[in-house]
Write an enzyme that holds these catalytic residues in place. Sequence first.
Site, PDB file in Angstrom:
ATOM      1  N   CYS A  93       0.465  -1.179  -0.007  1.00  0.00           N
ATOM      2  CA  CYS A  93      -0.168   0.001   0.263  1.00  0.00           C
ATOM      3  C   CYS A  93       0.980   1.322   0.149  1.00  0.00           C
ATOM      4  O   CYS A  93       0.326   2.408  -0.546  1.00  0.00           O
ATOM      5  CB  CYS A  93      -1.012  -0.218   1.193  1.00  0.00           C
ATOM      6  SG  CYS A  93      -0.122   0.083   3.008  1.00  0.00           S
ATOM      7  N   HIS A 151      -1.757   1.588   7.442  1.00  0.00           N
ATOM      8  CA  HIS A 151      -2.232   1.456   6.186  1.00  0.00           C
ATOM      9  C   HIS A 151      -2.160   2.838   5.513  1.00  0.00           C
ATOM     10  O   HIS A 151      -2.431   3.675   6.208  1.00  0.00           O
ATOM     11  CB  HIS A 151      -3.610   0.854   6.062  1.00  0.00           C
ATOM     12  CG  HIS A 151      -4.386   0.464   4.489  1.00  0.00           C
ATOM     13  ND1 HIS A 151      -3.567  -0.184   3.536  1.00  0.00           N
ATOM     14  CD2 HIS A 151      -5.296   1.270   3.798  1.00  0.00           C
ATOM     15  CE1 HIS A 151      -4.131  -0.024   2.547  1.00  0.00           C
ATOM     16  NE2 HIS A 151      -5.361   0.438   2.646  1.00  0.00           N
TER      17      HIS A 151
END
Length: 365
Positions: A56, A305
Amino acid sequence: MCRVLFYLRIIIKYGKCLISTMSFNLYMARISSRFDRLHSFTPSGMRGLMNYGLSCCVNTLLQVFSATWELADLLDRWAPVGGTGDSSRNVPLQLKKALMAMRSDQPQPAPHHNFLHCLDRNYIRLSIQHDADEVFLSILNFMQQQMDDKQLALEIQNLYKISVETHLQCSECNSVQCWTSYLLNLPLHIREDRNSLESCMTSFFELQELKCGDCCFCAQCGSKTPSKQGFKLLSLPRILCVHVNRFRSYRGCTQKLDCRVTFPETFDLWENLGEEAFSKDYVKNDCKYELFAVIVHSGSAMFGHYTAYVRHKGNHQWYFANDSHVEQATWKDVQTTYGGNYRNTAYMLMYRSTKEEEEQPQCSG
Ligand SMILES: *[C@@H]1O[C@H](CO)[C@@H](O)[C@H](O)[C@H]1NC(C)=O
Ligand SMILES: [Zn+2]
């Protein structure tokens, strides 16, 4: 006395954590059957990027690089000379290819696959959670090292280069040392209460006392002495990258500060910082900037994230990219990343000078 020194005031290493040791190829085999369903492509040309393991961080950086068309244009102009080593290890070459594949009309299942592998071969491992700011600076660094066209490599560096004059005044003999250095992003230290980008920037340019362990060597006194240090801007880049440093080391652990940091969509550095922040050698020109990308970090220092908001070149719309998922967004959505109430907090801000390219002052090495 003047010397060149690459100086970073605040470097706090982000806690790295090995989460998965699953081999990448095994992982690829498992997910390849799900490709077509998950892979997304919006008609606007914003392309989602599948998350491989823990990619990510690189995915969001690719979205940001893709929105930095000045960079894509420079890479497009680059014609690498063959036979200069293993092309699968060349970061700028694989970045160039990934950005081209992201723009292509023919959707490819994994336009960033080779780029991720290339980073892995350069020790930015696939299965490790990375710090976006560190990877960003590493990629810029690989471009300097691995591009055979050094002139073009320099132009890429100049896109981001902030030149600063550092003044160090010895508190005992008052002698002043001064040198020029440059930064590729502006690392901002945030306080634990309310902050704004403007106030964080102002404090970056304020005089700071260096005492005890931070004492510097004074040639006049012949010893390490306390001093006052300050920075002044010599030149501003076309792309101003601001690093909102939310990670702090505390008793050997890395902590994340979730406090509120507001930032504007457009701002004028000259008006906000005032003349004191600029060197007398600064050639006054337009200092207006417009936000075009935000890298967002959600979660804690150990398990996070990354997502990104990027502004599309064509329609000027904001989009939100969460790996393979891309959706249209608004400036109001971007503002939810100020922090404070929400878990998703802005971590890197990309501003573009609103001046036309040809008017940009030429920066020199
Ligand atoms: C990103 O997508 C995942 C699911 O794929 C979801 O769990 C997560 O909440 C999303 N993150 C944000 C910030 O929207
Ligand atoms: Zn001294």
